[in-house]
Design an enzyme around this catalytic site. Structure first.
Site, PDB file in Angstrom:
ATOM      1  N   ALA A  95      23.582  -1.393   2.024  1.00  0.00           N
ATOM      2  CA  ALA A  95      23.595  -0.229   1.536  1.00  0.00           C
ATOM      3  C   ALA A  95      22.792   0.799   1.190  1.00  0.00           C
ATOM      4  CB  ALA A  95      23.418  -1.259  -0.597  1.00  0.00           C
ATOM      5  N   ASN A 144      12.372   6.999   1.466  1.00  0.00           N
ATOM      6  CA  ASN A 144      13.183   7.570   0.500  1.00  0.00           C
ATOM      7  C   ASN A 144      12.661   7.460  -0.402  1.00  0.00           C
ATOM      8  OD1 ASN A 144      15.710   6.100  -1.297  1.00  0.00           O
ATOM      9  ND2 ASN A 144      15.237   5.046   1.587  1.00  0.00           N
ATOM     10  N   PHE A 148      18.031   5.423  -7.030  1.00  0.00           N
ATOM     11  CA  PHE A 148      19.739   4.810  -7.509  1.00  0.00           C
ATOM     12  C   PHE A 148      20.273   5.743  -8.122  1.00  0.00           C
ATOM     13  CE2 PHE A 148      18.511   0.657  -8.982  1.00  0.00           C
ATOM     14  CZ  PHE A 148      18.733  -0.432  -7.563  1.00  0.00           C
ATOM     15  N   ASN A 180      26.876  -3.646  -4.495  1.00  0.00           N
ATOM     16  CA  ASN A 180      25.707  -3.050  -4.685  1.00  0.00           C
ATOM     17  C   ASN A 180      25.073  -2.729  -5.705  1.00  0.00           C
ATOM     18  OD1 ASN A 180      22.681  -3.008  -4.290  1.00  0.00           O
ATOM     19  ND2 ASN A 180      22.773  -3.132  -2.333  1.00  0.00           N
ATOM     20  N   VAL A 212      17.608  -6.386  -6.463  1.00  0.00           N
ATOM     21  CA  VAL A 212      16.430  -6.352  -7.697  1.00  0.00           C
ATOM     22  C   VAL A 212      14.601  -5.669  -6.817  1.00  0.00           C
ATOM     23  CG1 VAL A 212      17.281  -7.902  -9.199  1.00  0.00           C
ATOM     24  CG2 VAL A 212      15.819  -8.433  -6.859  1.00  0.00           C
ATOM     25  N   SER A 214      14.549  -2.749  -5.064  1.00  0.00           N
ATOM     26  CA  SER A 214      14.534  -0.973  -4.601  1.00  0.00           C
ATOM     27  C   SER A 214      13.319  -0.396  -5.174  1.00  0.00           C
ATOM     28  CB  SER A 214      15.632  -0.323  -5.908  1.00  0.00           C
ATOM     29  OG  SER A 214      14.792   1.082  -5.218  1.00  0.00           O
ATOM     30  N   PRO A 215      12.120  -0.226  -4.383  1.00  0.00           N
ATOM     31  CA  PRO A 215      10.927   0.517  -4.536  1.00  0.00           C
ATOM     32  C   PRO A 215      11.086   1.816  -5.682  1.00  0.00           C
ATOM     33  CG  PRO A 215      11.049   0.771  -2.733  1.00  0.00           C
ATOM     34  CD  PRO A 215      12.607   0.108  -3.354  1.00  0.00           C
ATOM     35  N   THR A 282      15.863  -7.701   4.421  1.00  0.00           N
ATOM     36  CA  THR A 282      15.497  -7.121   2.884  1.00  0.00           C
ATOM     37  C   THR A 282      15.539  -6.010   2.869  1.00  0.00           C
ATOM     38  OG1 THR A 282      13.418  -6.306   4.833  1.00  0.00           O
ATOM     39  CG2 THR A 282      13.178  -8.456   3.407  1.00  0.00           C
ATOM     40  N   THR A 356      19.934   3.401   9.325  1.00  0.00           N
ATOM     41  CA  THR A 356      18.720   4.213   9.718  1.00  0.00           C
ATOM     42  C   THR A 356      18.624   4.550  10.571  1.00  0.00           C
ATOM     43  OG1 THR A 356      17.210   3.614   8.242  1.00  0.00           O
ATOM     44  CG2 THR A 356      16.220   4.634  10.354  1.00  0.00           C
TER      45      THR A 356
END
Length: 395
Positions: A95, A144, A148, A180, A212, A214-215, A282, A356
């Protein structure tokens, strides 16, 4: 206007290739020559386009099918049956590349064994201010903080519904689709955001991923706490089980690499207790490993690519052990070679994803990973990729 600007920059890139070599360069592009993409085309495009513009251009080209021919033919050796589906090969697109479901068919054409779109939020949102994505070429990494950015459920539902019958055939042929799901930045009820995602996109997906980890959305990672996660996933499963008809997409949870041992034990406990179908291990990391060389290494956001590769693999190893190998894992983080993929598979992943790597090596990296993976499996005495899943735990 934005698309015309990107098109002009792409045309400039072609001109730079030089008049006399244009025909030969075009041939190398069309045939997916790995060395040409890695050493010439991708560095040239990176020099011309900022990361987000390059990303948008890549999605546009992929959606139009303007891609090199996939040169590697999947063998039966790479087939995996997991999560209730056949996967023609174990290498998927993570995603974040196709956030809005615009380029699904092009990604299958690229050679991926499965596609995961998103994250998709209930309502459209812009995400964080630009610039919000940064290359670290010296480290083969990207940072990045997109936050969202999403076209929203309604738009993505329309796109997926328009190709629903095509996707059903692709899934039957071993090319499943994952979606996602994320929450809106201003939402006060995260569980309802995810539940709405299940209701709207669940009928159109083979797998649903509860993101749950994403930073880049404030407070999101708090949902990985034991009580919060149990509450959230209970609601998600109720919505999934309530979908009309016989279609029941698998539900997976995507977790962060920046977890304590207790966090991982708690997640494993909840996943087993509720019967969650799988884990994606992860997401990007907020840590900055020693030795990063990129000038932009201090930018805020999630780090992906080569630097967090081993951290991801170790987290896979731990989660496989904590779930006794009974919960399928999709391994993601720093995959750019067959060796990277096999290390994650041996650690416990049933499938792997990359993203990436496309930034630095372009579409041919997909075939490269699969070709190298098959060669390594044979070299290490495995008859099928499934025989290698969790092999490190049996030594």
């Amino acid at each position: 206007m934005a698309w015309r600007h990107l098109k002009k920059r792409a045309q400039d890139a072609v001109v730079i290739l030089g008049g006399g070599g244009l025909l030969f360069a075009s041939y190398l592009m069309a045939t997916g020559d790995e060395r040409f993409y890695a050493e010439h085309l991708m560095p040239t495009l990176q020099g011309l386009l900022d990361p987000e513009s390059a990303h948008r251009l890549a999605v546009r080209f992929t959606s139009l099918g303007l891609l090199p021919r996939a040169r590697f033919q999947d063998s039966d050796m790479l087939e995996v049956r997991v999560l209730g589906h056949k996967f023609r090969n174990p290498v998927g697109i993570a995603a974040g590349f196709d956030k809005h479901g615009e380029a699904v068919d092009g990604l299958y054409k690229m050679g991926f064994g499965f596609v995961e779109i998103g994250s998709v939020t209930p309502k459209p949102q812009e995400g964080n201010p630009r610039p919000r994505v940064f290359r670290l070429p010296e480290d083969q990494a990207v940072i990045n903080r997109y936050g969202f950015n999403s076209h929203g459920l309604s738009v993505v539902e329309h796109r997926l519904r328009a190709r629903q019958q095509k996707q059903a055939k692709l899934t039957e042929d071993g090319l499943p689709l994952g979606v996602n799901l994320g929450k809106n930045k201003t939402s006060v009820d995260a569980a309802e955001d995810y539940a709405e995602g299940v209701r709207v996109l669940g009928p159109l997906a083979d797998c649903l991923v509860v993101n749950v980890s994403s930073p880049n959305t404030a407070g999101l990672r708090n949902l990985q706490g034991k009580a919060e996660l149990r509450r959230l996933l209970t609601k998600v499963l109720q919505e999934r089980d309530g979908l009309r008809g016989v279609h029941r997409p698998a539900v997976l949870v995507k977790i962060a690499p920046d977890l304590t041992s207790q966090d991982k034990e708690d997640i494993a406990s909840v996943v087993k207790e509720l019967g969650i179908d799988g884990l994606i291990v992860t997401n990007t990391t907020v840590s900055r490993p020693a030795g990063l060389q990129g000038a932009l290494r201090s930018e805020t956001g999630g780090l992906s690519g080569k630097p967090p590769r081993d951290l991801s693999t170790e987290t896979i190893r731990e989660m496989y052990a904590l779930t006794q190998g009974r919960v399928p894992i999709i391994g993601v983080g720093g995959v750019s070679s067959g060796q990277d993929a096999l290390e994650k598979i041996r650690a416990g992943a049933s499938l792997v994803q990359l993203y990436t790597a496309l930034t630095f090596w372009g579409p041919p990296v997909v075939g490269k990973v699969k070709r190298e993976l098959e060669a390594l499996l044979k070299e290490q005495g495995f008859c099928r990729v499934t025989d290698a899943i969790g092999a490190d735990h049996r030594r």
